[in-house]
Design a protein around this motif. Structure first.
Motif, short mmCIF file in Angstrom:
data_model
loop_
_atom_site.label_atom_id
_atom_site.label_comp_id
_atom_site.label_asym_id
_atom_site.label_seq_id
_atom_site.Cartn_x
_atom_site.Cartn_y
_atom_site.Cartn_z
N TYR A 170 0.86 -1.19 0.00
CA TYR A 170 0.00 0.00 0.00
C TYR A 170 0.89 1.24 0.00
O TYR A 170 1.81 1.36 0.82
CB TYR A 170 -0.91 0.00 1.22
N LYS A 205 0.12 -4.54 5.36
CA LYS A 205 -0.84 -4.61 6.44
C LYS A 205 -0.17 -5.19 7.68
O LYS A 205 0.55 -6.18 7.60
CB LYS A 205 -2.05 -5.47 6.05
N ASN A 227 -8.55 6.61 -1.47
CA ASN A 227 -8.07 5.70 -2.51
C ASN A 227 -8.11 6.44 -3.85
O ASN A 227 -9.15 6.98 -4.24
CB ASN A 227 -8.94 4.45 -2.55
N GLU A 237 -13.79 5.32 -1.16
CA GLU A 237 -13.04 4.65 -0.09
C GLU A 237 -12.17 5.70 0.60
O GLU A 237 -11.11 6.08 0.11
CB GLU A 237 -12.17 3.53 -0.66
N TYR A 244 -10.78 7.32 4.51
CA TYR A 244 -10.54 7.04 5.92
C TYR A 244 -10.01 8.31 6.59
O TYR A 244 -9.53 9.23 5.93
CB TYR A 244 -9.53 5.90 6.09
N ALA A 249 -6.93 3.16 7.52
CA ALA A 249 -6.88 2.70 6.14
C ALA A 249 -6.23 1.32 6.04
O ALA A 249 -6.73 0.43 5.35
CB ALA A 249 -6.10 3.71 5.29
N LEU A 250 -5.12 1.11 6.76
CA LEU A 250 -4.45 -0.19 6.71
C LEU A 250 -5.30 -1.28 7.36
O LEU A 250 -5.37 -2.40 6.87
CB LEU A 250 -3.11 -0.10 7.43
N ASN A 307 -8.40 -1.73 7.49
CA ASN A 307 -9.57 -2.14 6.73
C ASN A 307 -9.24 -2.77 5.38
O ASN A 307 -10.15 -3.04 4.60
CB ASN A 307 -10.50 -0.93 6.52
N GLN A 308 -7.95 -3.00 5.11
CA GLN A 308 -7.57 -3.60 3.84
C GLN A 308 -7.67 -5.12 3.90
O GLN A 308 -7.33 -5.73 4.90
CB GLN A 308 -6.15 -3.18 3.45
N LYS A 309 -8.16 -5.71 2.82
CA LYS A 309 -8.29 -7.16 2.71
C LYS A 309 -7.79 -7.60 1.33
O LYS A 309 -7.83 -6.83 0.38
CB LYS A 309 -9.74 -7.59 2.91
N GLU A 327 -4.51 -7.27 -3.17
CA GLU A 327 -4.46 -6.23 -4.20
C GLU A 327 -3.71 -5.01 -3.69
O GLU A 327 -3.98 -4.50 -2.60
CB GLU A 327 -5.89 -5.84 -4.60
N LYS A 385 -2.71 -1.08 -3.50
CA LYS A 385 -3.50 0.15 -3.62
C LYS A 385 -2.61 1.36 -3.36
O LYS A 385 -1.57 1.27 -2.70
CB LYS A 385 -4.67 0.14 -2.63
#
Length: 650
Positions: A329, A354, A373, A379, A381, A387-388, A390-392, A395, A397
């Motif tokens: 990220y 993450k 984003n 998206e 925050y 922000a980190l 909630n990343q899944k 991918e 970004k």
């Protein structure tokens, strides 16, 4: 078989021969010893007629041991041996107890011996021993009881590194009081004296341990108190090196340097993947091997081993699976569009994963307003951490980090000379400029006042600073054309303006002439006149002679001149009042050269009214508190009196 010829000479001889034949036939092994001086003795032999045996019988050794009946491992005298034909019998016999013993088929009876200070107790064989061709089976153990006083001796086996822990169960032995017991390592007996030692205890070998020392450096004298008859033997646990490898499950290659540890021989190495056990568990015989975390890998499995003396055999392999590559990220910093001052440099771009710890060192007075984003404006925050979190997925970004100026508040408090307090609140973003109208000097009630400015700031770290400006130079550096200019550079800004009295308005000096046009003019700022002052001015004007049209020009010159100075700010316009000092009453419009007839009564009346007017004007001038020039009024009255006095002479 040889034929036996009997020559019968006498009947007694014949009867004796018949008896012998009968006895020999019934007891073939009994031989009458004709050589013995006592014909009553009987000798038992293992003898067969020569014509019935063609081969010599095989012989074997029989061993007879003599043990203590209490301490079965202790011999009371040396062993004995005898050689007997295989297949024959040997029976240890106590001659005093043979009455009930059958002698049938017994070829050899062994007489149980008597031993000094001991009494025979029992035998390991309750029946005759059949001799075989294996000497190990041809053993007879005889047990004797010691007739002396005996006591128990205890031998303990302790761990030399932990002397409260036994390495095996204790042993005991029963020994005569007064005798000696010495724990002996036969491999190190060269320098040990065996004098006066009745019992030597062989120090045993214990698996996975090495003998170290004994509590008795000399032989132990056995007493009648068992508590004193103790020998402690100390052993050290044998250790061996164990190699722990960290390998990739797929390739088998090393992913981290190997580790070597020393573990007790005979213990087990168990593998766990959590750090709740990390030390050697001696009593359990287990060494806990913790599988450590390795970046980019997850522990899969490992195989326990039993530690051996040879280090090359002690290898533990821990296998790890490679983790999938985490998503990256990227965070790019930029100023918000409405940021007043964007001169400070922002942090460089950050690329994180993450779970990483993220922080940003922003310039003072700025903070992150939102994180967006770049590919999806929806998206959004409020912070990098959110922000980190909630990343899944995997991918990658990229985010825009919007940096905004902090909001600053300003409070302006003005203390007027007349006691009034005016308070106004303002706000702006960090770095923005404010402009506030503030009078550098004020004139109130005939006095001059000088501004004093105090500025108090509290930053976002709750630190407080105070600056005070009171000298003319300091005030001049802050105010430009009565405008205070500054920047919103703190969380809270408080500006306090007060006025300090510097003096009174100065009175213009007299020129000594009759020109009344310059005697009372003043341009200083004054307060508004009271109703009393206005009435007095009206009286002054009404008490004079009505002037001709030529006097209108002077009357217009004494009219009040009002001036309003507008000072613009962000929120208001402040009016500035300037009050002029009233001019002196106008002089008569007629010429002194003209002759005017006036009676004495008129002159007296004029003088009386002038006196009264003089007193009133003086009082009114005092009420004006310096804002009206009393000096000019008095001078004008004096000129009027002199003028009317001249008229009275005519």
């Amino acid at each position: 078989m040889k034929k036996i010829k009997l020559i019968i000479r006498e009947k007694n001889v014949i009867f004796g021969l018949l008896l012998v034949i009968f006895v020999v036939g019934f007891f073939p092994n009994i031989k009458f010893n004709s050589d013995s001086s006592s014909h009553g003795n009987v000798k038992i032999e293992n003898r067969v007629a020569a014509d019935t045996i063609t081969d010599v019988a095989e012989k074997e050794t029989v061993t007879i041991n003599f043990y203590d009946s209490v301490n079965c491992n202790s011999k009371v005298q040396s062993s004995e041996t005898m050689t007997v034909n295989v297949g024959e019998y040997v029976w240890p016999v106590n001659l005093g107890d043979t009455a009930d013993q059958s002698l049938k088929n017994v070829y050899h009876m062994y007489q149980i011996p008597q031993i000094a200070n001991y009494t025979y107790q029992s035998s390991s064989h309750s029946s005759p021993l059949l001799v075989t061709d294996n000497p190990a089976n041809n053993v007879i153990n005889l047990y004797y009881k010691n007739d002396k006083q005996q006591s128990q001796v205890t031998i303990n086996f302790f761990n030399s590194e932990n002397q409260s822990s036994k390495v095996q169960d204790s042993e005991t032995m029963t020994v005569n009081v007064g005798e000696y017991v010495w724990a002996v390592d036969f491999g190190a007996m060269t320098n040990q004296s065996l004098s006066n030692v009745y019992h030597m205890y062989q120090i045993p070998q214990i698996a996975n341990y090495t003998y170290q020392s004994s509590s008795q450096s000399t032989a132990l004298l056995v007493t009648d108190n068992p508590a004193n008859n103790v020998i402690n033997l100390y052993y050290k646990r044998d250790k061996s090196q164990v190699t722990i490898n960290y390998l990739d499950s797929d390739s088998g290659k090393s992913i981290s340097p190997s580790k070597n540890v020393d573990v007790n021989v005979g213990d087990y190495v168990w593998i766990i993947s959590f750090a709740n056990k990390s030390t050697e568990q001696f009593k359990m015989g287990i060494y806990w091997c913790v599988a450590p975390p390795i970046t980019g890998y997850s522990f899969d499995h490992g195989t326990p081993i039993k530690v051996k003396e040879n280090p090359e055999e002690n290898v533990v392999n821990l296998y790890y699976n490679a983790d999938p590559l985490p998503a990256k990220y990227t965070f790019n910093y930029e100023y918000a569009k409405d940021t007043p001052d964007q001169s400070e440099a922002l942090p460089p771009s950050q690329i994180v994963e993450k779970g990483d710890s993220v922080s940003s060192k922003l310039p003072y007075g700025y903070s992150i307003s939102k994180v967006v984003n770049v590919d999806d404006e929806n998206e959004s925050y409020s912070s990098l951490e959110e922000a980190l979190e909630n990343q899944k997925g995997s991918e990658a970004k990229t985010f825009r980090v919007i940096v905004s100026a902090n909001k600053s508040s300003l409070k302006l408090t003005v203390h007027e000379p007349n006691g009034e307090i005016n308070i106004e609140d303002f706000s702006g973003l960090y770095g923005a400029t404010y402009q506030l109208p503030i009078e550098k000097n004020l004139i109130f009630n005939g006095k001059i006042y000088h501004a004093i400015i105090t500025i108090t700031k509290r930053d976002w770290r709750m630190g407080t600073s105070i600056s005070l400006a009171q000298s003319p130079d300091e005030i001049a550096s802050l105010l430009k054309d009565n405008i205070l200019v500054g920047k919103y550079d703190s969380s809270v800004i408080s500006i306090d303006v007060s006025y300090k009295e510097e003096g009174i308005v100065p009175i213009p000096p007299s020129d000594g002439g009759d020109n009344s046009s310059s005697s009372t003019q003043s341009s200083e700022k004054t307060a508004d006149k009271t109703d009393i002052e206005k009435n007095n001015e009206d009286k002054i004007v009404s008490s004079t002679t009505t002037p001709p049209s030529a006097s209108k020009e002077k009357e217009s010159s004494v009219e009040k001149k009002k001036e309003v100075e507008q000072v613009h700010s962000e929120n208001k316009v402040v009016p500035k009042k300037e009050i002029k000092v009233p001019l002196a009453p106008p002089t008569p419009s007629f010429s002194t050269a003209e002759k005017v007839i006036a009676s004495p009564s008129v002159t007296s009346e004029i003088n009386q009214e002038a006196h009264i007017l003089k007193m009133r004007i003086a009082g009114a001038a005092g009420l004006a508190t310096g804002t009206v020039s009393a000096y000019g009024i008095l001078r004008a009255l004096k000129m009027m009196i002199q003028h009317f006095g001249k008229l009275g002479k005519f």
